[in-house]
Design a protein around this motif. Structure first.
Motif, short mmCIF file in Angstrom:
data_model
loop_
_atom_site.label_atom_id
_atom_site.label_comp_id
_atom_site.label_asym_id
_atom_site.label_seq_id
_atom_site.Cartn_x
_atom_site.Cartn_y
_atom_site.Cartn_z
N SER A 39 0.08 -8.65 2.08
CA SER A 39 0.23 -7.19 1.99
C SER A 39 0.96 -6.40 2.94
N ASP A 41 0.74 -1.11 0.21
CA ASP A 41 -0.14 0.17 -0.06
C ASP A 41 0.80 1.30 0.23
N ILE A 85 1.19 -2.58 4.79
CA ILE A 85 0.40 -1.40 4.98
C ILE A 85 1.14 -0.40 6.13
N LEU A 137 -8.34 1.09 -1.81
CA LEU A 137 -8.10 -0.14 -1.20
C LEU A 137 -9.22 -1.14 -0.67
#
Length: 507
Positions: free
Chosen positions: A61, A20, A63, A349
Motif C-alpha cells: 500500500s 490510497d 499512503i 480504509l
C-alpha cells in the motif's frame, strides 16, 4: 528419476498494489509546491504486512506518508518505528510532466536498474543488514493535475532464477512440524512480532534444535549458525492467502540464499497470521531445490556466468498486471479530491482493514445506511455517537432537552467551553455541530425535546405539548433502525422502551 526431476517449478503469487487517494492528493501538492517540472526520481515508501485472513491477501500500500514531507513539514515529521501493520519497503517514483513522457519511459531499463540495486544489496551484504531492500519496488506515473487523473504502473523487481527453483513439497506449517516444534515456533513468532525492534523485519531464519526449541534470528546471524546442526527454515512475511503458492517476496530471498550462501536445498517458511497471532495452519512450509551454478540467458557465452560473478545481473521481471494484461492503470479523482471526500476515503480504509483482518462478514454498506437514534446527548450519548461514526454509521439523530453546562466538557467529548457561554447551547445542536467538524460526511440531526416520564405531574396547560412530544417520539423511533437509550434515569427510558417494543425496534 532424481529428486530434482520429481518436483515441479516453484511458482509465486504476484505482489498486488493498493494506492490510497491521500497519496495522489499529496503527490499533487508536492508537484505544485516543490517538484515543479523536475522529473528526478523520488524516494517513496510502501507498506505491507503478513496475510491475516484465509480468504484475503494483503497488498503493498501507498499512503500520504509514503511520499517525502513538504518543506513546511520537515520539523514535525516523526518516524513510525515498530508498526506491525506497516512493514516498510523502499521504492522509487518516476513522475513525468506529460502523458507522452510517461509512455516513452524506458520501462525495461528502469526495471533492470532496480534489479541491479537488489543484486548489489545482496552481494554487498546490505540485504542481510536491512532485509526490506529485497522487496524494493518501482512506480512510474503521470499526474494530470488539471483533470485530477493519474496514470501509473507498479513494478516489483524479481531476479529470475535460471534454471528455476524446483518445488519438492509445500504444506501447511502445522503439518510439516511436530507438535512440540509447532508450539515452539508459534511462540517464537509471536515474540518476534510483539517486539518493536523486530515486528517489521520481514525476512529472517528459524533455527530448530534437536529438542524442538525454535529460535528466530536475523539474516546477518546466518554465518555463525549454519554449522550447529539444527534444522533451518528461511522465513518471510507472506502477504498472500493462497494455500498453494508462496508470494513474490520469496523470489529475491531465494536469490540471496542461493548466491550468497550457496545452498541447494532450502526449506522456506511463509509466515501468516490470524487476529494478530501466528497461524501455522494458514502459514506454509515448503522445500525447494536451487542450482548454485546459475547461468543467466543474456550471459550464456560469458566464462564466468552464474551466481559468483556479481557483475552479471540476472534477468528481472515484475511489472504488475492490470486485469490480466501488462498495461498501466488510470484513476480519476475529479469528483473526490476535496477534503470531505478524502476524509470519507480514509475512514472507509480503516473499516476495510478491520474487515479484511478481523471481520470478513462485516457489511459496511449496511452500517452506513443504518439510522441510529440516540436518546440523550450527555456522557454516554457523546461517546456512543463517536463510536458509531468510527464503525461507519453515517446517519445519527441526537435527542436531548438540556443545555451544555460548565461541568460538561471534561466528561462529554463533543463539547467545549465555547458551548457553555451565553447560557449554554442546546446539547443536541452543539453535538451535531461537533460531529460535523470531526467527520463532514456524517448526516447528523439534533432534536431539542424532553421525554415524558411516568410519575412526573403534567400541568393542564402543558398536556397538549406532552402529547405532542409523545407523538413526535413515536415518529422518531419508527423512522430509525436502532435506538440507544442513553438518558440518566429509568423513568426517562420507560416510554421509549415501550414504543421500541411496540415497533419491534432494536434498543
Amino acid at each position: 528419476m532424481t529428486e530434482k526431476e520429481s518436483g515441479s517449478v516453484l511458482q509465486f503469487a504476484p505482489f498486488q498494489s493498493a494506492v490510497d487517494e491521500g497519496f495522489w492528493h499529496r503527490l499533487s501538492s508536492l508537484k505544485l509546491n516543490k517538484f515543479g517540472i523536475d522529473e528526478s526520481p523520488i524516494p517513496i515508501t510502501g507498506f505491507y504486512s503478513p496475510c491475516t485472513n484465509s480468504r484475503v491477501s494483503n497488498h503493498l500500500s501507498l499512503i500520504a506518508e509514503s511520499l517525502p514531507p513538504e518543506p513546511s513539514e520537515q520539523s514535525s515529521v516523526t518516524t513510525n518505528v515498530g508498526n506491525r501493520n506497516r512493514c516498510s519497503v523502499p521504492g522509487i517514483l518516476y513522475n513525468t510532466n506529460t502523458f507522452e513522457g510517461f509512455h516513452a519511459l524506458n520501462k525495461q531499463g528502469l526495471l533492470k536498474a532496480e534489479a541491479q540495486k537488489v543484486w548489489d544489496d545482496i552481494h554487498s551484504g546490505k540485504a542481510e543488514e536491512d532485509c526490506a531492500v529485497l522487496s524494493r519496488f518501482l512506480l512510474i506515473s503521470f499526474a494530470d493535475i488539471k483533470k485530477w487523473s493519474f496514470h501509473y504502473w507498479f513494478a516489483f523487481p524479481a531476479l529470475v532464477l535460471d534454471p528455476p527453483a524446483t518445488l519438492v513439497d509445500l504444506r501447511p506449517a502445522s503439518q510439516w512440524l511436530s507438535l512440540d516444534e509447532a508450539e515452539s515456533l508459534s511462540a517464537a513468532c509471536n515474540e518476534w512480532r510483539s517486539s518493536s525492534v523486530t515486528t517489521d523485519v520481514p525476512f529472517f531464519f528459524v533455527s530448530i534444535a534437536s529438542n524442538s526449541h525454535a529460535t528466530i534470528k536475523h539474516l546477518k546471524e546466518w554465518p555463525s549458525c549454519q554449522q550447529d546442526g539444527n534444522k533451518f527454515l528461511f522465513g518471510f512475511y507472506d502477504p498472500c492467502h493462497l494455500p498453494t503458492n508462496p508470494s513474490w517476496p520469496l523470489r529475491n530471498f531465494l536469490a540471496l540464499i542461493g548466491s550468497r550462501w550457496n545452498l541447494e536445498k532450502v526449506c522456506f517458511f511463509c509466515y501468516r497470521e490470524n487476529r494478530g497471532f501466528a497461524d501455522l495452519s494458514l502459514s506454509l512450509i515448503g522445500e525447494a531445490l536451487l542450482s548454485v551454478s546459475q547461468g543467466f540467458p543474456e550471459h550464456k557465452n560469458h566464462i564466468c556466468s552464474g551466481w559468483k560473478d556479481t557483475h552479471l545481473v540476472p534477468n528481472a521481471v515484475g511489472w504488475e498486471f492490470n486485469r490480466g494484461k501488462k498495461v498501466p492503470r488510470c484513476i480519476s479523482l475529479a469528483q473526490s479530491m476535496d477534503p470531505k471526500r478524502l476524509a470519507i476515503s480514509a475512514a472507509d480504509l480503516n473499516l476495510k482493514l478491520m474487515r479484511w483482518r478481523a471481520l470478513p462478514s462485516l457489511n459496511l454498506n449496511i452500517l452506513s445506511a443504518t439510522k441510529c437514534l440516540l436518546l440523550g446527548a450527555g456522557t454516554l450519548g457523546c461517546q456512543v455517537a463517536r463510536l458509531l461514526m468510527a464503525w461507519g454509521v453515517r446517519k445519527i439523530t441526537l435527542l436531548d432537552s438540556g443545555k451544555v453546562a460548565m461541568s460538561n466538557p471534561p466528561r462529554q467529548s463533543l463539547y467545549t467551553l465555547e458551548d457553555c457561554l451565553n447560557g449554554g447551547e442546546f446539547k443536541a445542536i452543539a453535538a451535531v455541530k461537533s460531529l460535523e467538524r470531526i467527520f463532514p460526511a456524517v448526516e447528523a440531526e439534533g432534536v431539542v425535546m424532553g421525554i415524558p416520564m411516568p410519575g412526573h405531574p403534567v400541568p393542564s396547560q402543558e398536556e397538549d405539548s406532552v402529547l405532542q412530544d409523545c407523538r413526535r417520539l413515536q415518529v422518531l423511533i419508527d423512522s430509525h433502525d436502532a435506538i440507544f437509550l442513553l438518558t440518566d434515569t429509568r423513568e426517562s427510558r420507560w416510554l421509549p422502551t415501550l414504543l421500541c417494543a411496540n415497533s419491534n425496534k432494536v434498543d
